[in-house]
Design an enzyme around this catalytic site. Structure first.
Site, mmCIF file in Angstrom:
data_model
loop_
_atom_site.group_PDB
_atom_site.id
_atom_site.type_symbol
_atom_site.label_atom_id
_atom_site.label_comp_id
_atom_site.label_asym_id
_atom_site.label_seq_id
_atom_site.Cartn_x
_atom_site.Cartn_y
_atom_site.Cartn_z
ATOM 1 N N ASN A 193 33.709 38.298 55.403
ATOM 2 C CA ASN A 193 34.777 37.666 54.635
ATOM 3 C C ASN A 193 34.958 36.226 55.106
ATOM 4 O O ASN A 193 35.456 35.981 56.198
ATOM 5 C CB ASN A 193 36.077 38.459 54.821
ATOM 6 N N HIS B 150 36.033 38.674 45.405
ATOM 7 C CA HIS B 150 36.229 38.253 46.788
ATOM 8 C C HIS B 150 35.638 39.311 47.710
ATOM 9 O O HIS B 150 35.843 40.510 47.518
ATOM 10 C CB HIS B 150 37.724 38.077 47.058
ATOM 11 N N CYS C 204 42.571 33.776 50.661
ATOM 12 C CA CYS C 204 41.329 34.226 50.044
ATOM 13 C C CYS C 204 41.254 33.903 48.558
ATOM 14 O O CYS C 204 40.175 33.935 47.968
ATOM 15 C CB CYS C 204 41.143 35.722 50.262
#
Length: 331
Positions: free
Chosen positions: A284, A254, A114
């Site tokens: 996500n 994020h 990520c």
């Protein structure tokens, strides 16, 4: 004086297919209220059968080429942050390079989960600083639905597919990447990982039967580490530049979980208007979350020349960090 890198163009791509919480209710033991209350997610995007990470990156890259009108021969390098490449080799960056005809660019993938986009951005900024590179395409994107176990309700609800890209160039002005801070703690690797498919557990009938080719996560530990890591990195970079949360125009974190985003924003003392959140619509997308958010922020005119922008991410590895940017002219 070290040459500073600035973002001169942004773009993103989301697959057309939308997978809602209501649809997931039919395949796994969960419900819309449970997902929304714990993650903030209502829906996510899923690639078409003929799409993979390269396709989303190619689409993002072509948008940048079209809006800037640059000659692709001017692109010196292509860096792709991803944990879901089309295949182990060649790199997804090589596939994108070929598709857009950037014959003078060298290209490679960067795996930081990520944090893949901000790690790639940091790498590209260093190449710009070397003065050997003038135009670098940085892509962040993942096809997370390719590594999800749709029998595991704790993970399959969290992720979606998507990608974004930026064009990085040198600047002589005050705009550009001011500072960044990056971390890795390999001891966290056992908390968020995919055990199968690599050289340790190559694909066999047994690894498939054992469902080793899917993402595994210790949700509680990842949550705690993510809140601490993202907020600490953001606070550190602001402090060492003599800034505080009130100086920021926009914070793009994020998009892992809305509770993580809210906790990080609260720790920085930010208002709702200062934080970009799109997790409800996109979920996500791993390395895609920040460039997608950045592209949406530009489209929605949430950034003006001179604004201070902060990016922060946390991912498997563990990897995490933050990037401080003075916004310039961007298409």
């Amino acid at each position: 004086m070290t040459k500073r890198a600035t973002i001169s163009a942004v773009a993103h791509y989301l697959p057309e297919r939308i997978l809602t919480n209501a649809e997931l209710e039919k395949t796994v033991d969960t419900n819309d209220e449970w997902i929304r209350s714990r993650t903030g997610i209502a829906e996510r995007r899923v690639v078409a059968e003929d799409e993979a990470t390269s396709h989303m990156g190619i689409n993002s890259a072509r948008q940048i080429i079209e809006k800037t009108g640059i000659d692709v021969a001017e692109i010196d390098a292509i860096i792709v942050g991803t944990v879901t490449p089309d295949m182990f080799f060649p790199s997804t960056a090589a596939l994108i390079q070929d598709a857009i005809g950037a014959t003078n660019a060298w290209a490679f993938d960067l795996n930081a989960a990520c944090s893949g986009f901000i790690f790639s951005l940091e790498t590209a900024a260093g190449l710009i600083a070397s003065e050997k590179h003038q135009k670098i395409l940085v892509v962040g994107g993942d096809t997370m639905t390719s590594v999800l176990d749709y029998e595991d309700r704790t993970t399959c609800i969290l992720f979606g597919d998507g990608a974004g890209a930026v064009l990085l160039e040198p600047t002589d002005g005050e705009d550009g990447i001011i500072d960044s801070i990056m971390f890795t703690d390999g001891s966290g690797g056992k908390r968020l990982f995919m055990p199968g498919g690599g050289s340790r557990h190559p694909a066999t009938r047994e690894t498939v039967d054992q469902r080793l080719h899917y993402l595994k996560q210790d949700g509680r530990e990842v949550y705690k580490s993510a809140v601490r890591g993202m907020a600490d990195a953001a606070e550190t970079i602001l402090s060492r530049n003599g800034l505080s949360g009130k100086d920021l125009k926009l914070f793009i974190p994020h998009q892992a979980n809305k509770r993580i985003i809210d906790a990080s924003a609260e720790k920085l003392g930010l208002s709702e208007e200062q934080v970009l959140i799109n997790i409800e619509r996109v979920a996500n997308t791993t390395a895609g979350t920040i460039p997608i958010g950045l592209s949406e922020a530009v489209a929605d005119e949430r950034l003006e020349e001179g604004d201070l922008l902060l990016l922060s991410a946390f991912g498997a590895g563990f990897t995490w960090g933050a990037t401080l940017i003075r916004w310039g002219q961007c298409q």
